[in-house]
Design a protein around this motif. Structure first.
Motif, PDB file in Angstrom:
ATOM      1  N   LEU A   1     140.736 110.899 -78.707  1.00 51.67           N
ATOM      2  CA  LEU A   1     139.494 111.329 -79.337  1.00 51.67           C
ATOM      3  C   LEU A   1     138.222 109.612 -79.433  1.00 51.67           C
ATOM      4  N   ASP A   2     137.211 110.157 -79.470  1.00 48.90           N
ATOM      5  CA  ASP A   2     136.273 108.519 -79.435  1.00 48.90           C
ATOM      6  C   ASP A   2     135.143 110.152 -80.868  1.00 48.90           C
ATOM      7  N   SER A   3     135.536 109.357 -81.782  1.00 52.47           N
ATOM      8  CA  SER A   3     134.710 109.789 -82.727  1.00 52.47           C
ATOM      9  C   SER A   3     133.680 110.026 -82.739  1.00 52.47           C
ATOM     10  N   ALA A   4     132.611 109.307 -82.265  1.00 53.38           N
ATOM     11  CA  ALA A   4     131.392 108.771 -82.027  1.00 53.38           C
ATOM     12  C   ALA A   4     130.683 110.251 -81.252  1.00 53.38           C
ATOM     13  N   LYS A   5     131.669 110.578 -80.213  1.00 49.89           N
ATOM     14  CA  LYS A   5     131.343 111.648 -78.923  1.00 49.89           C
ATOM     15  C   LYS A   5     132.310 113.069 -79.509  1.00 49.89           C
ATOM     16  N   SER A   6     131.977 112.836 -80.384  1.00 49.99           N
ATOM     17  CA  SER A   6     133.011 114.751 -80.355  1.00 49.99           C
ATOM     18  C   SER A   6     132.390 115.222 -82.205  1.00 49.99           C
ATOM     19  N   THR A   7     132.432 116.357 -82.151  1.00 48.31           N
ATOM     20  CA  THR A   7     131.696 117.036 -83.289  1.00 48.31           C
ATOM     21  C   THR A   7     132.601 118.473 -83.344  1.00 48.31           C
ATOM     22  N   LEU A   8     132.203 118.869 -83.905  1.00 54.57           N
ATOM     23  CA  LEU A   8     133.273 120.376 -84.845  1.00 54.57           C
ATOM     24  C   LEU A   8     131.502 121.023 -85.927  1.00 54.57           C
ATOM     25  N   GLU A   9     131.256 121.803 -85.095  1.00 48.53           N
ATOM     26  CA  GLU A   9     130.268 123.216 -85.456  1.00 48.53           C
ATOM     27  C   GLU A   9     130.542 124.185 -86.518  1.00 48.53           C
ATOM     28  N   PHE A  10     130.089 123.958 -87.049  1.00 49.05           N
ATOM     29  CA  PHE A  10     130.034 125.708 -88.168  1.00 49.05           C
ATOM     30  C   PHE A  10     128.803 126.963 -87.512  1.00 49.05           C
ATOM     31  N   THR A  11     128.936 128.168 -88.060  1.00 43.57           N
ATOM     32  CA  THR A  11     128.959 129.010 -88.145  1.00 43.57           C
ATOM     33  C   THR A  11     129.151 129.560 -88.676  1.00 43.57           C
ATOM     34  N   LEU A  12     128.147 130.283 -90.351  1.00 43.66           N
ATOM     35  CA  LEU A  12     128.432 131.084 -91.163  1.00 43.66           C
ATOM     36  C   LEU A  12     127.404 133.036 -91.527  1.00 43.66           C
ATOM     37  N   GLY A  13     127.902 134.253 -90.978  1.00 43.93           N
ATOM     38  CA  GLY A  13     127.570 134.363 -91.282  1.00 43.93           C
ATOM     39  C   GLY A  13     126.615 135.398 -92.301  1.00 43.93           C
ATOM     40  N   ALA A  14     125.517 135.196 -93.021  1.00 44.71           N
ATOM     41  CA  ALA A  14     125.206 135.635 -94.191  1.00 44.71           C
ATOM     42  C   ALA A  14     124.350 136.777 -93.862  1.00 44.71           C
ATOM     43  N   SER A  15     124.364 137.304 -94.919  1.00 41.87           N
ATOM     44  CA  SER A  15     122.853 138.567 -95.131  1.00 41.87           C
ATOM     45  C   SER A  15     121.676 138.975 -95.002  1.00 41.87           C
ATOM     46  N   LEU A  16     121.297 137.116 -95.812  1.00 43.81           N
ATOM     47  CA  LEU A  16     119.806 136.891 -95.209  1.00 43.81           C
ATOM     48  C   LEU A  16     119.339 136.171 -93.905  1.00 43.81           C
ATOM     49  N   HIS A  17     120.630 134.751 -93.348  1.00 45.66           N
ATOM     50  CA  HIS A  17     120.023 134.294 -92.414  1.00 45.66           C
ATOM     51  C   HIS A  17     121.822 133.287 -92.259  1.00 45.66           C
ATOM     52  N   THR A  18     121.556 133.675 -90.427  1.00 46.22           N
ATOM     53  CA  THR A  18     123.378 132.503 -90.063  1.00 46.22           C
ATOM     54  C   THR A  18     123.268 131.318 -90.971  1.00 46.22           C
ATOM     55  N   VAL A  19     124.204 130.477 -91.302  1.00 43.21           N
ATOM     56  CA  VAL A  19     124.268 128.974 -91.865  1.00 43.21           C
ATOM     57  C   VAL A  19     124.916 128.462 -90.270  1.00 43.21           C
ATOM     58  N   HIS A  20     124.815 127.149 -90.419  1.00 41.64           N
ATOM     59  CA  HIS A  20     124.534 126.398 -89.308  1.00 41.64           C
ATOM     60  C   HIS A  20     124.448 125.241 -89.872  1.00 41.64           C
ATOM     61  N   GLY A  21     126.267 124.379 -89.419  1.00 39.86           N
ATOM     62  CA  GLY A  21     126.648 123.038 -90.336  1.00 39.86           C
ATOM     63  C   GLY A  21     127.009 122.746 -89.635  1.00 39.86           C
ATOM     64  N   THR A  22     127.954 120.918 -89.242  1.00 39.76           N
ATOM     65  CA  THR A  22     128.715 119.885 -88.853  1.00 39.76           C
ATOM     66  C   THR A  22     129.581 119.272 -90.156  1.00 39.76           C
ATOM     67  N   PHE A  23     130.701 118.634 -89.301  1.00 42.22           N
ATOM     68  CA  PHE A  23     131.344 118.071 -89.526  1.00 42.22           C
ATOM     69  C   PHE A  23     132.008 116.762 -88.657  1.00 42.22           C
ATOM     70  N   LYS A  24     132.242 116.295 -89.232  1.00 43.52           N
ATOM     71  CA  LYS A  24     132.106 114.585 -88.212  1.00 43.52           C
ATOM     72  C   LYS A  24     133.980 114.567 -88.961  1.00 43.52           C
ATOM     73  N   VAL A  25     134.242 114.116 -86.526  1.00 43.43           N
ATOM     74  CA  VAL A  25     134.851 113.789 -86.601  1.00 43.43           C
ATOM     75  C   VAL A  25     135.833 112.060 -87.142  1.00 43.43           C
TER      76      VAL A  25
END
Length: 170
Positions: free
Chosen positions: A4-28
């Protein structure tokens, strides 16, 4: 073997919520998967930096790290593959299924992930998968508050890039 090339790899998350959907990332942090498609065997690991999680909101991220993930205590999220199904074609998209254990918040969870694998002209390989983590069922705290309600599951999108190499049999 997939390195794996950690600099070119991403992990994105999506969490549904009542007011808005939350999007975010983690580093590999790192990743290396050894596999023998003929035998169905796989080993190695993919390591994600739990401390790197961010959603773009400082207060929400602080709560995620301190109360939900407890990332100062559980600083890594690790996937350890044990079995593989499928092979990577030299051209076009292939599907490879990896089964193994996801180590999250001090607990092991059996997972089966289906990756779409695409060789690139540069010699790199990209692999993508999507899965859902039932974090509340797995014992993590639901961060819902008085008005804000969030889902008990978080969707995760993995975009991995790396080098596919062959290791000679001994």
């Amino acid at each position: 073997m997939f390195i794996l090339d950690s600099a070119k790899s991403t992990l994105e998350f999506t969490l549904g919520a009542s007011l808005h959907t939350v999007h975010g990332t983690f580093k590999v942090k790192s990743g290396e998967i050894h596999f023998d498609s003929a035998k169905g065997a796989a080993s190695g690991m993919i390591v994600v930096d739990a401390l790197s999680g961010e959603s773009g909101n400082e207060g929400r991220d602080k709560k995620m790290h301190q109360e939900v993930l407890e990332s100062p205590k559980f600083s890594e999220i690790v996937f350890i593959p044990a079995h593989v199904q499928g092979t990577v074609a030299p051209q076009g998209t292939s599907q490879v299924i990896l089964s193994g254990v996801l180590k999250l918040h001090g607990q092991d969870h059996e997972m089966t992930l289906t990756f779409n694998v695409q060789p690139e002209a540069t010699g790199q390989v990209t692999a993508t998968t999507r899965f859902s983590v039932p974090f509340v069922k797995w014992g993590l705290k639901n961060p819902s508050a008085f008005i804000l309600r969030v889902s008990d599951n978080v969707d995760v999108d993995v975009h991995a890039s790396g080098q596919l190499t062959t290791v000679p049999h001994r």
